[in-house]
Design a protein around this motif. Sequence first.
Motif, PDB file in Angstrom:
ATOM      1  N   ARG A  28       0.843  -1.191   0.000  1.00 20.57           N
ATOM      2  CA  ARG A  28       0.000   0.000   0.000  1.00 20.57           C
ATOM      3  C   ARG A  28       0.873   1.234   0.000  1.00 20.57           C
ATOM      4  N   GLY A  29       0.525   2.158  -0.849  1.00 20.42           N
ATOM      5  CA  GLY A  29       1.242   3.417  -0.883  1.00 20.42           C
ATOM      6  C   GLY A  29       0.836   4.292   0.281  1.00 20.42           C
ATOM      7  N   SER A  30       1.667   5.193   0.602  1.00 15.96           N
ATOM      8  CA  SER A  30       1.358   6.099   1.698  1.00 15.96           C
ATOM      9  C   SER A  30       0.308   7.091   1.239  1.00 15.96           C
ATOM     10  N   SER A  31      -0.620   7.402   2.103  1.00 15.44           N
ATOM     11  CA  SER A  31      -1.640   8.390   1.763  1.00 15.44           C
ATOM     12  C   SER A  31      -1.160   9.794   2.093  1.00 15.44           C
ATOM     13  N   GLN A  32       0.026   9.899   2.650  1.00 15.13           N
ATOM     14  CA  GLN A  32       0.565  11.204   3.013  1.00 15.13           C
ATOM     15  C   GLN A  32       1.576  11.639   1.955  1.00 15.13           C
ATOM     16  N   HIS A  33       1.472  12.884   1.529  1.00 12.25           N
ATOM     17  CA  HIS A  33       2.413  13.417   0.549  1.00 12.25           C
ATOM     18  C   HIS A  33       3.500  14.183   1.280  1.00 12.25           C
ATOM     19  N   ASP A  34       4.743  13.987   0.869  1.00 14.49           N
ATOM     20  CA  ASP A  34       5.865  14.677   1.493  1.00 14.49           C
ATOM     21  C   ASP A  34       6.081  16.009   0.781  1.00 14.49           C
ATOM     22  N   PHE A  35       5.514  17.076   1.330  1.00 12.59           N
ATOM     23  CA  PHE A  35       5.608  18.389   0.705  1.00 12.59           C
ATOM     24  C   PHE A  35       6.987  19.011   0.878  1.00 12.59           C
TER      25      PHE A  35
END
Length: 96
Positions: A52-59
């Motif tokens: 599963r990919g992370s649902s959080q984006h690293d801004f």
Amino acid sequence: MKMLTSVTLSALLVFASASAFAEKPDFSKTNAAKASYDFSQNKPATGNQLQRGSSQHDFSKTLAATSQYDFSKNRSAVETKPKPSTQHDFSKTAAF
């Protein structure tokens, strides 16, 4: 040319007949088709499991995260106003 046509037709006949006579599996004869089969006893699948990919984006990795980025150069957003909805008069509609 006749030779090529006959070879092509022969090849098509072989492939068509092979798939037509192929035995189709009858899954109703398997153990899982029985009413008494307990699916909870199955072992979990292993191997090619999708991560599963992370649902959080690293801004912090974006261009805007750098200290040199100038937000004042951004174009302003175009504001759109929703159009008012109109009711359709179905009494004037011809039914087909």
